[in-house]
Enzyme design. Structure first.
Site, PDB file in Angstrom:
ATOM      1  N   GLU A 171      94.171 -33.422  37.722  1.00 18.55           N
ATOM      2  CA  GLU A 171      94.141 -34.886  37.841  1.00 18.55           C
ATOM      3  C   GLU A 171      94.622 -35.606  36.586  1.00 18.55           C
ATOM      4  O   GLU A 171      95.348 -36.607  36.666  1.00 18.55           O
ATOM      5  CB  GLU A 171      92.729 -35.344  38.211  1.00 18.55           C
ATOM      6  CG  GLU A 171      92.332 -35.070  39.655  1.00 18.55           C
ATOM      7  CD  GLU A 171      91.952 -33.622  39.908  1.00 18.55           C
ATOM      8  OE1 GLU A 171      91.862 -33.229  41.098  1.00 18.55           O
ATOM      9  OE2 GLU A 171      91.758 -32.881  38.931  1.00 18.55           O
TER      10      GLU A 171
ATOM     11  N   GLU B 235      88.940 -29.193  52.223  1.00 18.22           N
ATOM     12  CA  GLU B 235      89.704 -28.269  51.389  1.00 18.22           C
ATOM     13  C   GLU B 235      90.842 -27.620  52.167  1.00 18.22           C
ATOM     14  O   GLU B 235      91.956 -27.476  51.652  1.00 18.22           O
ATOM     15  CB  GLU B 235      88.777 -27.197  50.810  1.00 18.22           C
ATOM     16  CG  GLU B 235      87.781 -27.703  49.785  1.00 18.22           C
ATOM     17  CD  GLU B 235      88.443 -28.139  48.478  1.00 18.22           C
ATOM     18  OE1 GLU B 235      89.670 -27.940  48.318  1.00 18.22           O
ATOM     19  OE2 GLU B 235      87.723 -28.677  47.620  1.00 18.22           O
TER      20      GLU B 235
ATOM     21  N   ASP C 164      86.594 -39.986  45.547  1.00 20.62           N
ATOM     22  CA  ASP C 164      87.860 -40.259  44.873  1.00 20.62           C
ATOM     23  C   ASP C 164      89.062 -40.431  45.802  1.00 20.62           C
ATOM     24  O   ASP C 164      89.699 -41.490  45.829  1.00 20.62           O
ATOM     25  CB  ASP C 164      88.154 -39.164  43.838  1.00 20.62           C
ATOM     26  CG  ASP C 164      87.961 -37.755  44.396  1.00 20.62           C
ATOM     27  OD1 ASP C 164      87.558 -37.620  45.557  1.00 20.62           O
ATOM     28  OD2 ASP C 164      88.224 -36.784  43.650  1.00 20.62           O
TER      29      ASP C 164
ATOM     30  N   GLU D 275      83.963 -30.964  33.181  1.00 24.06           N
ATOM     31  CA  GLU D 275      83.703 -31.463  34.533  1.00 24.06           C
ATOM     32  C   GLU D 275      82.965 -32.808  34.500  1.00 24.06           C
ATOM     33  O   GLU D 275      83.241 -33.688  35.310  1.00 24.06           O
ATOM     34  CB  GLU D 275      82.893 -30.421  35.305  1.00 24.06           C
ATOM     35  CG  GLU D 275      82.866 -30.632  36.800  1.00 24.06           C
ATOM     36  CD  GLU D 275      84.155 -30.211  37.483  1.00 24.06           C
ATOM     37  OE1 GLU D 275      84.126 -30.045  38.713  1.00 24.06           O
ATOM     38  OE2 GLU D 275      85.192 -30.048  36.808  1.00 24.06           O
TER      39      GLU D 275
ATOM     40  N   THR E 239      96.824 -35.526  47.760  1.00 26.17           N
ATOM     41  CA  THR E 239      95.813 -35.290  46.739  1.00 26.17           C
ATOM     42  C   THR E 239      95.816 -33.841  46.262  1.00 26.17           C
ATOM     43  O   THR E 239      95.189 -33.518  45.258  1.00 26.17           O
ATOM     44  CB  THR E 239      94.412 -35.680  47.253  1.00 26.17           C
ATOM     45  OG1 THR E 239      93.518 -35.811  46.160  1.00 26.17           O
ATOM     46  CG2 THR E 239      93.885 -34.638  48.237  1.00 26.17           C
TER      47      THR E 239
END
Length: 575
Positions: free
Chosen positions: A344, A89, A230, A325, A430
């Site tokens: 996304e 993160e 991902d 989610e 990302t």
């Protein structure tokens, strides 16, 4: 929308990490509950939303606000904090934000240089990376620990289990830092972690979700394109775009082939959770994080697959006016109803529009904007949705709303934006951070592949599937938009969205002809000299119009009288 979130963060929350839009105050690390990883993995008392949003200000052309925000970071932000945070993160949000802003502030060719700027953001980025580096020590595999204390390093009690995405999505930021500072160590450790995961793939070329960093054994063997795995695939392809090393492209292509063969369902719309060694189905849900995948497919050049995958998430959003989610595709219901304003789905919408210019994707963006404003906008900012089924809100505005979600929405509609017209080997990370790399930094590539820079058009012309797509070469009667394709109805039925869809569908996605029962009604006709008739009954118009169009005019029919032995009456023989 962006400045509603940004201004309220600065007014009510700064210098805290995030904005609480319901209480109109700020939020930082949870000192009272150190094990609250939902908060403490991300927040560490370093003004995260400020750092994460720097390049969004430049993308939106707000140069004065960009300069002011950079000065705030230089003067006030410090990572010398006694907080345990997640490597992944902090890498994508803080390190990526600092590197992007540094490049924009220092490179005259990009048009956002700041007078008097002396590279302070790059120095801060290196300081942060040095605080993350202990995660790579004392690991037998080269796969890093998932968390570090920014002041004291890796705690002795830290877990040895980490997810694939967390350990394998460091290369872009660490690689750019190495190229800009001349210190190769950052890129080396990120690349070693990437290879350590790749070398432990199954015979099907699939990766698992969670691994032990000391033994190299897989803890959770589900393979997918969603949470926990991902961005590993995303960084393989984007590392090739940014650095030009064909090794990354080769790894991505092997992964892509395995995913399309074993993870994607036979219909071509869903990407499931399967066992990495057998390909057997392990779960019947998909998660919102996997909505990024169509965007990666666009970059790779597989537009047809990207269109299908995107339609699944589009119809889930249309059904719930947000993206839960988790969604159970077998039961066609919500599995986890939380929506924290994730980017996304909007990201993939942006990529597909840049590649196709299909106005359908602008309508998708308009739908998202309306739903965000109607459901999540509060006087002090935007709130997360606790449950998409009830609309219950939660008091948190995560930093990625400003760094990604609203950035991609802005770029979707601002078609002439300078970042949509750039022709260079840059990527959006990302976390949506703009990362270019000047030619003189491409020192490790001996590639025979031409470098492509297709984030501006969002598809790769070197791959056949993008060369003659029906959207780019419409027929004389333009019904080529995604909205008119049978795939749209099929994806709608796949998720149980019955709004404005035709239910009679074949598994291939083709629609059957609509059928109707026998209708009885009274009509009148006016004859002409040739014995043909013009229909004037509004009742018949209503019945026929329901199948053919919303409105009709000048309908002509030819009526033949049936003999009495055939039951008498009349039948339409031409029309």
């Amino acid at each position: 929308m962006f400045f509603h979130g940004w201004d309220n963060y600065i007014r009510f929350a700064y210098p805290e990490d995030e904005l609480n839009p319901m209480l109109c105050n700020g939020r930082g690390s949870d000192k009272l509950k150190p094990d609250n990883i939902n908060i403490n993995d991300i927040l560490g008392d370093y003004s995260l939303t400020l750092v994460d949003t720097l390049d969004t200000l430049a993308v939106m052309g707000e140069q004065k606000e960009f300069e002011k925000a950079v000065r705030r970071v230089i003067d006030q932000v410090s990572f010398h904090q006694d907080n345990k945070v997640q490597i992944f993160e902090l890498n994508i949000r803080a390190l990526g934000g600092l590197l992007s802003a540094h490049v924009l502030a220092s490179d005259p060719s990009l048009g956002h240089t700041i007078p008097g700027y002396k590279g302070e953001l790059l120095a801060l980025a290196q300081d942060l990376a040095d605080r993350l580096m202990p995660a790579f020590q004392y690991t037998k595999t080269g796969i890093p620990f998932p968390r570090v204390n920014l002041k004291y390093g890796v705690p002795k009690t830290e877990t040895v289990e980490t997810c694939t995405a967390g350990a394998g999505s460091l290369l872009l930021e660490f690689g750019v830092l190495s190229r800009l500072t001349g210190n190769p160590h950052y890129e080396q450790v990120a690349k070693r972690a990437l290879h350590a995961l790749w070398n432990r793939r199954s015979d099907l070329n699939l990766l698992g979700n969670v691994i032990n960093i000391q033994t190299g054994q897989w803890i959770h063997t589900a393979s997918s394109t969603g949470a926990g795995i991902d961005s590993y695939f995303e960084y393989l392809l984007k590392a090739y775009v940014l650095f030009g090393d064909p090794e990354y492209l080769e790894m991505f292509e092997e992964s892509y082939e395995a995913i399309m063969q074993h993870v994607r369902d036979p219909g071509g719309y869903l990407y499931r959770n399967v066992h990495m060694s057998t390909g057997a189905l392990m779960a019947t849900w998909i998660d919102s994080l996997s909505a990024f995948w169509p965007g990666v497919q666009v970059l790779y050049g597989d537009l047809d697959a990207a269109v299908k995958g995107h339609l699944v998430f589009y119809n889930i959003w249309r059904k719930y006016h947000a993206l839960p989610e988790r969604f159970d595709f077998y039961r066609k219901t919500v599995d986890i109803g939380f929506y924290p304003l994730r980017p996304e789905f909007i990201e993939s919408t942006y990529y597909l529009y840049r590649a196709t210019r299909d106005p359908f994707y602008l309508h998708v963006g308009e739908m998202v904007i309306e739903d965000l404003n109607n459901r999540t906008r509060l006087p002090c900012g935007f709130a997360s949705i606790g449950d998409v089924r009830t609309g219950r809100l939660e008091d948190r505005m995560e930093s990625f709303l400003l760094s990604e979600t609203l950035k991609y929405l802005y770029l979707l509609f601002d078609t002439d934006n300078e970042f949509n017209a750039m022709d260079s080997n840059f990527v959006f990370t990302t976390e949506g951070h703009f990362l270019p790399l000047a030619t003189h930094h491409l020192t490790t590539s001996n590639t025979s592949y031409p470098l492509y820079a297709q984030h501006t058009t969002c598809y790769n012309p070197h791959f056949k599937s993008s060369l003659h797509h029906y959207i780019q070469h419409p027929h004389s009667i333009d019904m080529s938009s995604i909205a008119y394709q049978p795939e749209t109805d099929y994806a709608s039925a796949l998720v149980g969205n019955t709004k404005n869809t035709i239910k009679d569908l074949y598994p291939s996605g083709q629609c059957t002809s609509p059928t109707a029962g026998i209708q009885s009604f009274d009509i009148t006709f006016n004859s002409n000299r040739r014995g043909r008739y013009r229909h004037t009954s509004p009742k018949l118009m209503e019945v026929v119009g329901g199948f053919l169009a919303k409105s009709l005019s000048g309908l002509k029919v030819e009526i033949t009288k049936r003999p009495s032995r055939a039951g008498g009456g009349y039948q339409v023989t031409r029309g």
